[in-house]
Design an enzyme around this catalytic site. Structure first.
Site, PDB file in Angstrom:
ATOM      1  CG  ASP A   5      -1.783   1.189   1.356  1.00 15.35           C
ATOM      2  OD1 ASP A   5      -2.292   1.642   0.316  1.00 15.35           O
ATOM      3  OD2 ASP A   5      -1.969   1.696   2.475  1.00 15.35           O
TER       4      ASP A   5
ATOM      5  CG  ASP B 271      -1.579   7.579   0.935  1.00 10.48           C
ATOM      6  OD1 ASP B 271      -0.558   7.838   0.295  1.00 10.48           O
ATOM      7  OD2 ASP B 271      -2.691   8.046   0.647  1.00 10.48           O
TER       8      ASP B 271
END
Length: 213
Positions: free
Chosen positions: A9, A11
């Site tokens: 991922d 963020d």
């Protein structure tokens, strides 16, 4: 090796854009006279832009049409895009580059699997665009996390079976998405307490590639 690819991922895993998101949503909420704080902002972690807007609007004193909601989401994204222009390598989270470099040195493919439609811009700003073998983001999918779509798309782009991929996530929605994709998951940060994760760590500084192999 147990895994042929690691899907990250963006963020909260590779880069910190939390404050950019908060400031953008806060500006929008203030303009609309809607109460918004960092506690509410935490509920937006790992959630798509339109779903995040619905959470923000829970505090609204009026209702909005679908067209108005779309325009509001676009305004927020405009504020956010201006804020991320200020990002640089200092926004890279501790241990992320080292973990990625170690994985690549062992012949493991690395990819991004993010719901953000600003992934390319962010990676460019922090100097990591060329680091990843493949990128799957919000522009590639219709269903955001906790749907597994973005991780399945990343695996497809890599040409690697989902069961041979492990995901790194900081949000519960992302953990659910990884498991739904039939992938193991390393939960870091806020998601590290999730009992469904395969591995947990405070951050990528707190775990080694050898620990999962």
């Amino acid at each position: 090796m147990k895994y042929e690819a690691i899907i990250f991922d963006l963020d909260g895993v590779v880069v910190s854009t939390d404050n950019c998101h908060y400031e953008a949503w806060k500006q929008l909420a203030d303009e609309e006279g809607i109460y918004f704080d960092r506690t509410i902002n935490e509920r937006l972690r790992g959630v798509s832009r339109m779903e995040s807007l619905e959470i923000v609007l829970e505090k609204a004193e009026k209702s909005y049409t679908e067209d108005e909601k779309f325009q509001m989401a676009e305004r927020k994204n405009g504020y956010y895009k201006e804020l991320i222009k200020k990002l640089d390598k200092t926004a890279i989270l501790e241990g992320a580059e080292e973990f990625i470099t170690d994985a690549k040195s062992k012949g493991i493919k690395v990819a991004i699997g993010s719901s953000s439609k600003n992934t390319i811009a962010i990676l460019t700003q922090i100097g990591l665009l060329e680091t990843f073998d493949k990128i799957a983001d919000g522009n590639d999918i219709k269903n955001s996390k906790p749907a597994p779509d973005v991780f399945l798309k990343a695996a497809e782009k890599l040409g690697i079976e989902p069961t041979k991929c492990v995901v790194v996530e900081d949000a519960d929605a992302g953990v659910e998405a990884a498991l739904a994709a039939n992938m193991d998951v390393i939960a870091v940060g806020y998601a590290s307490a999730n009992p469904k994760c395969t591995y947990s760590a405070k951050g990528l500084f707190d775990i080694k590639v050898d620990d999962i192999m």
